[in-house]
Design a protein around this motif. Structure first.
Motif, PDB file in Angstrom:
ATOM      1  N   GLN A  33       0.817  -1.214  -0.011  1.00  0.00           N
ATOM      2  CA  GLN A  33       0.039   0.094  -0.037  1.00  0.00           C
ATOM      3  C   GLN A  33       0.921   1.206   0.178  1.00  0.00           C
ATOM      4  O   GLN A  33       2.026   1.170   0.633  1.00  0.00           O
ATOM      5  CB  GLN A  33      -0.843  -0.004   1.446  1.00  0.00           C
ATOM      6  CG  GLN A  33      -2.122  -0.427   1.251  1.00  0.00           C
ATOM      7  CD  GLN A  33      -3.020  -0.173   2.704  1.00  0.00           C
ATOM      8  OE1 GLN A  33      -2.456   0.889   3.451  1.00  0.00           O
ATOM      9  NE2 GLN A  33      -3.583  -0.949   2.899  1.00  0.00           N
ATOM     10  N   PHE A  35       0.359   5.621   0.284  1.00  0.00           N
ATOM     11  CA  PHE A  35      -0.599   6.498   0.298  1.00  0.00           C
ATOM     12  C   PHE A  35      -0.211   7.924   1.088  1.00  0.00           C
ATOM     13  O   PHE A  35       0.768   7.768   1.788  1.00  0.00           O
ATOM     14  CB  PHE A  35      -1.841   6.303   0.771  1.00  0.00           C
ATOM     15  CG  PHE A  35      -1.997   5.665   2.350  1.00  0.00           C
ATOM     16  CD1 PHE A  35      -1.608   4.415   2.565  1.00  0.00           C
ATOM     17  CD2 PHE A  35      -2.680   6.324   3.446  1.00  0.00           C
ATOM     18  CE1 PHE A  35      -1.384   3.913   3.833  1.00  0.00           C
ATOM     19  CE2 PHE A  35      -2.505   6.056   4.725  1.00  0.00           C
ATOM     20  CZ  PHE A  35      -1.935   4.767   4.843  1.00  0.00           C
ATOM     21  N   ARG A  59      -4.997  -5.551   4.938  1.00  0.00           N
ATOM     22  CA  ARG A  59      -6.061  -5.040   4.967  1.00  0.00           C
ATOM     23  C   ARG A  59      -6.325  -3.727   5.714  1.00  0.00           C
ATOM     24  O   ARG A  59      -7.248  -2.926   5.718  1.00  0.00           O
ATOM     25  CB  ARG A  59      -7.259  -6.138   5.645  1.00  0.00           C
ATOM     26  CG  ARG A  59      -7.683  -7.197   4.823  1.00  0.00           C
ATOM     27  CD  ARG A  59      -8.337  -8.189   5.419  1.00  0.00           C
ATOM     28  NE  ARG A  59      -7.941  -8.856   6.582  1.00  0.00           N
ATOM     29  CZ  ARG A  59      -8.130  -9.934   7.250  1.00  0.00           C
ATOM     30  NH1 ARG A  59      -9.190 -10.429   6.860  1.00  0.00           N
ATOM     31  NH2 ARG A  59      -7.644 -10.228   8.712  1.00  0.00           N
ATOM     32  N   ASN A  60      -5.434  -3.539   6.880  1.00  0.00           N
ATOM     33  CA  ASN A  60      -5.357  -2.347   7.547  1.00  0.00           C
ATOM     34  C   ASN A  60      -5.244  -1.292   6.655  1.00  0.00           C
ATOM     35  O   ASN A  60      -4.164  -0.978   6.061  1.00  0.00           O
ATOM     36  CB  ASN A  60      -4.115  -2.658   8.634  1.00  0.00           C
ATOM     37  CG  ASN A  60      -4.182  -1.415   9.479  1.00  0.00           C
ATOM     38  OD1 ASN A  60      -4.730  -0.381   9.206  1.00  0.00           O
ATOM     39  ND2 ASN A  60      -3.565  -1.704  10.673  1.00  0.00           N
ATOM     40  N   LYS A  61      -6.261  -0.232   6.739  1.00  0.00           N
ATOM     41  CA  LYS A  61      -6.291   0.923   5.920  1.00  0.00           C
ATOM     42  C   LYS A  61      -5.746   2.186   6.684  1.00  0.00           C
ATOM     43  O   LYS A  61      -5.835   3.286   6.321  1.00  0.00           O
ATOM     44  CB  LYS A  61      -7.555   1.157   5.452  1.00  0.00           C
ATOM     45  CG  LYS A  61      -8.051   0.010   4.382  1.00  0.00           C
ATOM     46  CD  LYS A  61      -7.366   0.208   3.087  1.00  0.00           C
ATOM     47  CE  LYS A  61      -8.189  -1.074   2.363  1.00  0.00           C
ATOM     48  NZ  LYS A  61      -7.167  -1.150   1.039  1.00  0.00           N
ATOM     49  N   ALA A  62      -5.368   1.976   8.150  1.00  0.00           N
ATOM     50  CA  ALA A  62      -4.992   3.070   8.850  1.00  0.00           C
ATOM     51  C   ALA A  62      -3.618   3.571   8.611  1.00  0.00           C
ATOM     52  O   ALA A  62      -2.687   2.994   7.695  1.00  0.00           O
ATOM     53  CB  ALA A  62      -5.072   2.614  10.496  1.00  0.00           C
ATOM     54  N   MET A  63      -3.384   4.832   8.891  1.00  0.00           N
ATOM     55  CA  MET A  63      -1.954   5.439   8.674  1.00  0.00           C
ATOM     56  C   MET A  63      -0.968   4.801   9.453  1.00  0.00           C
ATOM     57  O   MET A  63      -1.453   3.888  10.349  1.00  0.00           O
ATOM     58  CB  MET A  63      -2.220   6.908   9.348  1.00  0.00           C
ATOM     59  CG  MET A  63      -2.956   7.877   7.864  1.00  0.00           C
ATOM     60  SD  MET A  63      -2.829   9.510   8.465  1.00  0.00           S
ATOM     61  CE  MET A  63      -4.491   9.579   8.899  1.00  0.00           C
ATOM     62  N   TYR A  65       1.509   4.501  12.501  1.00  0.00           N
ATOM     63  CA  TYR A  65       1.927   5.255  13.644  1.00  0.00           C
ATOM     64  C   TYR A  65       3.239   4.631  14.618  1.00  0.00           C
ATOM     65  O   TYR A  65       3.810   5.413  15.095  1.00  0.00           O
ATOM     66  CB  TYR A  65       0.873   5.213  14.653  1.00  0.00           C
ATOM     67  CG  TYR A  65      -0.428   5.862  14.105  1.00  0.00           C
ATOM     68  CD1 TYR A  65      -0.735   7.394  14.338  1.00  0.00           C
ATOM     69  CD2 TYR A  65      -1.397   5.162  13.521  1.00  0.00           C
ATOM     70  CE1 TYR A  65      -1.617   7.818  13.710  1.00  0.00           C
ATOM     71  CE2 TYR A  65      -2.442   5.755  12.859  1.00  0.00           C
ATOM     72  CZ  TYR A  65      -2.420   7.178  12.907  1.00  0.00           C
ATOM     73  OH  TYR A  65      -3.531   7.923  12.269  1.00  0.00           O
TER      74      TYR A  65
END
Lengths: 186, 400
Positions: A33, A35, A59-63, A65
């Motif tokens: 991914q 982005f 599957r994790n679409k989070a930013m 950290y």
């Protein structure tokens, strides 16, 4: 999963860098991914971009950290943004600078740092202008060298798929691959 | 099939190309702009035989799409946020005119305060227009859905427009591997659009003219029946697509590990993709949890919600927007389906991720914990609606 966070300024190519790195890893049969997180889409403003690499479906679409790696396209961001926030304990920071990597590690308070004068590499390869060099492909080449996350050939092939100045950008990646220095004398 | 790294916006453009959209009127708006740019590129590269119409607003974009569809052309457009709000009047027209235009909407917050980030208000506010609504969690689903939505919308028994939703930035600007299906396969799956009635200068007919009150209500009931019929067709088209590509999106709803689940979270978009990872972790710890992801909002997945209600003890409903006055839109819909149903699990509303706030795995875990605690102890002072992570102190700080 390997997580890489880029810090750059609008116009430097951090977003393209995150995509080139993802493309290189994709060419090695990983799921990826890439982005951006824009504040405002304008030149000079701090920009964050992310690349995730895994051999399993992501599957994790989070930013991101808690990055494994942080890549800084311009050293002035170190005093403007908390660039090392959440960096994993054994994480590595790669900085576009002439500075010494051991001193950079000390300054950032991290165990491992690497330095590449990507600005000079970009200028030598006629990427952007002298006052606004495009350093993104050089820094991904340097990242390949110090991290081993992706092979040099994969980075070069990803760059050669770019629409413009592909060969000059590929050469910048090769040069930076050879010139990057890492803390601890490695 | 070829795998390519595509952003959600590029996947959208590829979907329109593979669906052989014949007319695309569009107006750019952040974060949808690169859809329009990519479509313009594909046309100039000779890869799309499409009439691109430059317009001065989204209202005109949709009006031109409806007119093109009226002539029997396959029409497509894309927009976001305020652009979709401006289209609102023409969405209602498209539905009433039975013109199956497909619209991709990049879900973005409406201002003020100004925001370009992910939020579901734009789409939820189009609930009553008569447009079919599809929701996506990754870029593959966007590309596949553009093709499938044309097939559903253009079916002679349906003939309604379709809205396809994808989260701003979390999909629109995220590159990930996408299988680009073979054109021949798509052509076999999606035949050319050929409506029974169309605008034709050689065979003049009236469209959309005045009807008297006795007729109007019959027209509206026809629309309602078409919308209801779409449920079975959506399930069938999903199965057919799975047969060709191996990819199913669950038909009317995407249920993940719900079979023996006691608590489930229901919601839309990318946050539910993230939530599936959390469910795997919690399942490994012995927790009976699952995810129900909204795939189709209109028509609403009534049977699927009631099917879940027969086995689960609690449904937490995650809304990435709010219906000012009472609860999030999905929460209201879920509760409405349960009222006349025999089994009524406990429900609670979590308003979360509004205006692009990131929804991370820790949040999902906290919602499951909260849902189970509240099911045992009651809502308490806070009530049934929780705006998760506000600075008002109601969400535990470590869980924000």
């Amino acid at each position: 999963m390997i997580e890489i966070r880029f810090h750059g300024r609008g116009g430097q190519g951090a977003v393209v860098a995150s995509k080139v790195l993802a493309d290189a890893a994709f060419r090695e049969n990983n799921d990826v991914q890439a982005f951006p997180y824009f504040g405002v889409e304008r030149r000079g403003a701090p920009v964050t971009a992310f690349t995730k690499i895994d051999d399993r479906h992501i599957r994790n679409k989070a930013m991101i950290y808690e990055p494994d790696y942080v890549i800084i396209l311009e050293a002035s961001l170190i005093s403007a943004v908390n660039v090392t926030e959440g960096l994993k304990d054994n994480g590595l920071v790669l900085v576009n600078t002439k500075d010494d990597p051991d001193e950079m590690a000390k300054r950032l308070g991290v165990k491992r740092a690497a330095c590449i004068d990507a600005t000079q590499v970009a200028i030598d390869n006629k990427l952007g202008s002298k006052f606004q060099p495009i350093v993104n492909t050089a820094i991904v080449g340097a990242f390949s060298s110090v991290s081993g996350v992706v092979k040099k050939e994969s980075v070069v092939n990803a760059i050669l798929a770019l629409p413009r100045y592909a060969e000059r950008n590929a050469q910048a990646a090769r040069d930076a691959y050879d010139q990057v220095r890492i803390s601890g004398g490695a | 099939m070829v795998k390519e790294l595509l952003t959600g916006n590029k996947a959208t453009a590829y979907g329109a190309m593979l669906a052989r959209a014949q007319v695309i009127p569009a107006y750019p708006i952040t974060p949808q702009t690169t859809i329009v740019e990519r479509i313009a590129d594909l046309i100039s590269e000779g890869r799309m035989e499409t009439k691109f119409v430059k317009v001065e607003s989204e209202h005109s974009a949709m009006a031109a799409a409806v007119a093109a569809s009226n002539t029997g052309a396959r029409a497509f457009t894309a927009t976001s946020s305020h652009g979709l709000a401006l289209m609102h009047e023409v969405l209602i027209w498209a539905a009433g005119a039975r013109t199956p235009v497909v619209v991709v909407n990049v879900n973005r917050a409406l201002g003020p305060p100004w925001s370009v980030w992910a939020d579901h208000q734009d789409a939820m506010a189009q609930r009553d227009t008569g447009i079919l609504q599809f929701w996506c969690e990754n870029n593959q689903e966007i590309l596949d859905t553009v093709i499938m939505a044309h097939k559903v919308a253009e079916d002679p028994d349906i003939m309604l427009p379709a809205l396809i939703n994808q989260d701003a930035f979390f999909l629109s600007h995220t590159s990930e591997p996408v299988d680009v299906p073979d054109q021949k396969m798509v052509d076999d799956f999606l035949p050319p659009f050929n409506p029974k009635e169309k605008l034709d200068v050689d065979d003049p007919k009236g469209f959309g003219s005045l009807v008297m009150p006795p007729q109007y209500m019959e027209f509206r009931a026809n629309m309602a029946r078409s919308m209801d019929r779409a449920r079975d067709l959506i399930r069938k088209v999903d199965k057919e697509w799975e047969g060709l590509t191996g990819r199913s999106y669950g038909g009317m709803m995407d249920m993940y590990r719900c079979e023996d689940a006691e608590s489930i979270l229901f919601g839309a978009g990318t946050m539910m993709s993230t939530a599936k990872d959390v469910v795997d972790d919690m399942r490994n710890e012995g927790r009976k949890v699952g995810i129900a992801r909204l795939r189709i909002f209109r028509p609403f997945p009534v049977d699927e919600i009631r099917y879940l209600a027969d086995s689960v003890k609690a449904i937490g409903v995650m809304d990435r927007t709010y219906t000012f006055g009472q609860g999030g839109p999905l929460y209201n819909e879920v509760n409405a389906q349960l009222y006349n149903h025999t089994n009524q699990p406990f429900t609670k509303n979590y308003v979360i991720g509004v205006g692009g706030r990131d929804v991370v795995p820790r949040h999902i875990r906290s919602l499951f914990d909260d849902l189970e605690k509240v099911r045992e102890n009651g809502y308490g002072e806070e009530g049934e609606i929780h705006w998760w992570g506000l600075l008002d102190g109601k969400t535990p700080r470590e869980e924000m």
